[in-house]
Design a protein around this motif. Structure first.
Motif, mmCIF file in Angstrom:
data_model
loop_
_atom_site.group_PDB
_atom_site.id
_atom_site.type_symbol
_atom_site.label_atom_id
_atom_site.label_comp_id
_atom_site.label_asym_id
_atom_site.label_seq_id
_atom_site.Cartn_x
_atom_site.Cartn_y
_atom_site.Cartn_z
ATOM 1 N N ARG A 182 10.120 3.883 3.155
ATOM 2 C CA ARG A 182 9.032 4.872 3.072
ATOM 3 C C ARG A 182 9.517 6.252 3.464
ATOM 4 N N LEU A 225 1.154 11.580 2.609
ATOM 5 C CA LEU A 225 0.972 10.146 2.392
ATOM 6 C C LEU A 225 -0.219 9.620 3.178
ATOM 7 N N ARG A 226 -0.735 8.515 2.673
ATOM 8 C CA ARG A 226 -1.872 7.897 3.371
ATOM 9 C C ARG A 226 -1.435 7.433 4.754
ATOM 10 N N GLN A 258 9.700 9.582 0.967
ATOM 11 C CA GLN A 258 8.936 10.790 1.298
ATOM 12 C C GLN A 258 9.834 12.024 1.299
ATOM 13 N N GLU A 310 1.555 7.044 -6.761
ATOM 14 C CA GLU A 310 0.575 8.095 -7.048
ATOM 15 C C GLU A 310 1.149 9.487 -6.752
ATOM 16 N N GLN A 311 1.865 9.585 -5.641
ATOM 17 C CA GLN A 311 2.452 10.884 -5.280
ATOM 18 C C GLN A 311 3.491 11.325 -6.308
ATOM 19 N N LYS A 369 2.124 1.834 -3.516
ATOM 20 C CA LYS A 369 1.113 2.431 -4.398
ATOM 21 C C LYS A 369 0.946 3.926 -4.115
ATOM 22 N N ASP A 370 0.883 4.264 -2.807
ATOM 23 C CA ASP A 370 0.756 5.688 -2.455
ATOM 24 C C ASP A 370 1.933 6.495 -2.991
ATOM 25 N N CYS A 421 2.496 16.326 -1.223
ATOM 26 C CA CYS A 421 1.245 15.637 -0.856
ATOM 27 C C CYS A 421 1.468 14.810 0.398
ATOM 28 N N MET A 468 0.827 -1.205 0.000
ATOM 29 C CA MET A 468 0.000 0.000 0.000
ATOM 30 C C MET A 468 0.869 1.266 0.000
ATOM 31 N N ARG A 469 1.944 1.234 0.756
ATOM 32 C CA ARG A 469 2.837 2.400 0.764
ATOM 33 C C ARG A 469 3.486 2.607 -0.596
#
Length: 669
Positions: free
Chosen positions: A643, A664-665, A647, A353-354, A349-350, A662, A346-347
């Motif tokens: 991660r 992150l989720r 970032q 997208e970012q 994918k986020d 942006c 999931m990280r």
């Protein structure tokens, strides 16, 4: 008599006015608005001015308060005066000009011209004439002084209350300025036409001739021994020290060369005795030809005690955590590996997208940059047309100015010729006056020489008497003085103290203390040796434990590396987003259009503006951003990016391209 009394009274008044202005300037120099309020300052000033009359004290305090209140307005005039006409005036006299400016602006109606002129005449005439001529200039009052004061107060209020009254008083003040200039001119002319005083001899009675005293021979000093030659030669110790320095420096350089040559000796593996020289040569050639392999953990590295203990504690903590995890699994707890894998996906994918969003923003910024360049080129064309018109107008104005300058130069030449004729007559008078002054100077110099000769004779007599007195004192001091002393080391000083002892007893006690100190040192040395042996044994145990843990961790790392290689081979490169492709097409179209426009304009690089000069630098900036973006996609594909690292890199690139980061989720709890 009446006329002389009135003149004396006016002189007293002028002195008192000058004294009051000096007091006000002195108080303004003491005032510091950062450390003291205006009310406190005025109260302290009132206490100091109790010696003055009521009217004088009121005048001084009102002037102080006004200068502080309207300081911003007064500073405008005084600063401009120091820049233009007062360039050679002292900065320490700044508050004097502020006081005169305040009186002329705010108190001229109340004081009246007569009282104001007395105050001005009590001060330095040249300074006041220069400042009043600058301040009461009608052109300055109507232009920049009015504009500057209108920044602090309303323009209508400034014009009605301050500028108009000053312009009304301007003709009368101009008469005062002319009086000051006349006094200055009279003063200068009187100095030039002053008559030289002629010295006259005093009518004194001639002294009776005295008998000439016999000159006594001045005794000569004894010859001193010459200075030894050793004082001008360097000492032997200095040469020996320099030789030692050179030897020590050579030793240090040899040691440095050895250390640089053998600095990685601890990391090399020594060959065994049974191996042949042929095998060692093969190993060396293989090491030079092949790349560095990942077997770095097998190289023996020397560790100190702190590193061994720190690594042992780390492995001990890891072992305890592993035992706790196994106990929890035996009790029925779940394995969090599946959840961690899902969280990692999931990280990822986020992050993808970012990164796509950041890429879109970067391309949008690049597109806006191309549009701005096109608009800038259009502005350049318009500016060229305007510049041509300005050049034509400038040529006409320069032609008119040149004609005017030629006319002024002709008038100046005529004026210079008239002045030169007047100077020729003045030079002859100056030459005659100079010759007369030279004669007077020669006579005065002869008198001075006679006085100097008499003074020298008196001084020689004093020195001779002083020399005789010094010889007598030295003869008295050279007499020997015998003072024998007998010391008994077994006796005390006799001062009456409890702790008093003789020197012999003191030596015995010191010997006993040294023996006790040696025994304590031996005991401490044995204790340190036992502690050192125990510590070495502990370090050996820790090293055995560390070697076991390192072997196990090496096996686990090798298995993990193989799994990552399999995943990287099986993974596919993700396709780019449609928005990014569309933006890239638009950017290509805009660049082609900009190049066509630049070809039409035919802009020369030297005459382009600052923005067009920076164009290649900005192009390199966009190119670097694209390369960094591709690098991030590659790292994300192989799965080597954490991660937090991803970032930080995304935030840095977004800040450089002008986009916001942006969020992150949020992590799943």
């Amino acid at each position: 008599m009446g006329v002389s009394w009135q003149q004396g009274f006016s002189m007293v008044k002028m002195v008192s006015h000058g004294k009051h202005i000096a007091i006000i300037v002195q108080q303004l120099n003491k005032f510091n608005p950062e450390n003291q309020s205006t009310e406190d300052f005025l109260n302290e000033s009132a206490k100091m001015l109790q010696t003055l009359n009521v009217t004088e004290e009121k005048f001084v305090l009102d002037t102080l308060a006004g200068c502080i209140e309207y300081k911003s307005l007064l500073d405008v005039v005084v600063n401009a005066f120091f820049v233009q006409d007062g360039r050679y005036c002292l900065i320490s006299e700044r508050n004097l000009y502020i006081v005169i400016c305040y009186l002329a602006t705010f108190q001229l109606e109340e004081l009246g011209l007569q009282h104001f002129s007395r105050i001005v005449k009590s001060l330095d005439t040249a300074k006041m004439q220069k400042f009043l001529r600058f301040f009461f200039n009608a052109l300055y009052l109507n232009t920049w002084i009015k504009d500057e004061w209108s920044q602090f107060y309303d323009s209508l209020y400034v014009k009605e209350n301050w500028i108009d009254p000053l312009l009304r008083w301007q003709p009368k003040v101009q008469q005062l300025i002319e009086q000051l200039t006349d006094t200055l001119n009279n003063r200068t002319t009187t100095v030039k036409s002053s008559t030289v005083t002629q010295p006259k001899e005093f009518n004194l009675t001639l002294p009776k001739p005295h008998a000439v005293p016999l000159t006594l021979p001045i005794p000569l000093l004894e010859k001193r021994p010459p200075v030894p030659s050793s004082t001008y030669k360097p000492p032997k110790e200095k040469k020996q020290l320099e030789e030692l320095k050179t030897k020590n420096r050579q030793k240090a350089e040899d040691l440095l060369l050895k250390a640089n040559a053998n600095q990685f000796r601890c990391a090399t593996v020594k060959p065994e005795k049974g191996e042949n020289t042929h095998d060692s040569m093969k190993c060396n050639t293989a090491f030079q030809a092949q790349k560095i392999q990942s077997k770095i953990d097998n190289i023996p590295i020397k560790l100190n005690a702190a590193a061994i203990l720190r690594e042992g504690a780390l492995y001990q903590r890891k072992m305890e955590e592993e035992l706790k995890r196994i106990e929890n699994l035996l009790r029925g707890a779940g394995d969090p590996s599946e959840f961690l894998e899902w969280q990692k996906q999931m990280r990822g994918k986020d992050l993808e997208e970012q990164l796509t969003e950041i890429e879109c923003r970067r391309l949008q910024g690049k597109l806006s940059h191309e549009e701005a360049v096109l608009a800038h080129q259009n502005v350049i064309q318009e500016n060229k047309k305007k510049a041509d018109l300005m050049r034509e107008e400038k040529a006409e104005l320069m032609h008119q100015y040149a004609e005017k300058r030629l006319q002024e130069q002709k008038e100046m030449r005529q004026l210079v010729e008239q002045v030169v004729e007047g100077h020729k007559n003045a030079k002859q008078a100056k030459i005659k006056l100079q010759k007369y002054k030279q004669q007077i100077v020669q006579e005065v110099c002869e008198e001075n020489r006679e006085l100097l000769r008499q003074a020298l004779e008196e001084e020689e007599e004093k020195l001779r008497k002083r020399y005789e007195l010094i010889q007598q004192i030295r003869a008295i001091e050279s007499l020997p003085s015998l003072r024998p002393k007998f010391v008994d080391l077994t006796e005390t000083g006799g001062h009456g103290l409890i702790c008093e002892m003789s020197i012999v007893e003191l030596r015995e006690r010191l010997a006993l203390l040294r023996e006790a100190q040696k025994a304590a040192e031996e005991e401490k040395r044995d204790q340190i040796i036992h502690e050192k042996q125990a510590k070495e044994q502990l370090l050996l145990d820790k090293l055995d434990q560390i070697s076991l843990f390192r072997a196990e961790l090496g096996r686990a790392a090798a298995l993990k590396q193989e799994e990552k290689k399999r995943k990287s081979q099986s993974g596919e490169r993700p396709m780019k987003d449609e928005r990014i492709l569309n933006l890239q097409k638009k950017i290509v179209e805009k660049t082609m259009e900009r190049k066509k426009q630049a070809g039409l304009l035919k802009i020369i690089p030297q005459k382009t503006s600052i923005a067009s000069r920076k164009d290649p630098l900005q192009w390199n900036h966009w190119k670097e951003l694209e390369e960094s973006r591709e690098r991030q996609f590659r790292i994300l594909q192989h799965g080597f990016m954490a991660r937090e690292t991803a970032q930080k890199m995304a935030a840095y690139e977004a800040a450089r391209s002008g986009a916001t980061v942006c969020i992150l989720r949020s992590e799943v709890k």
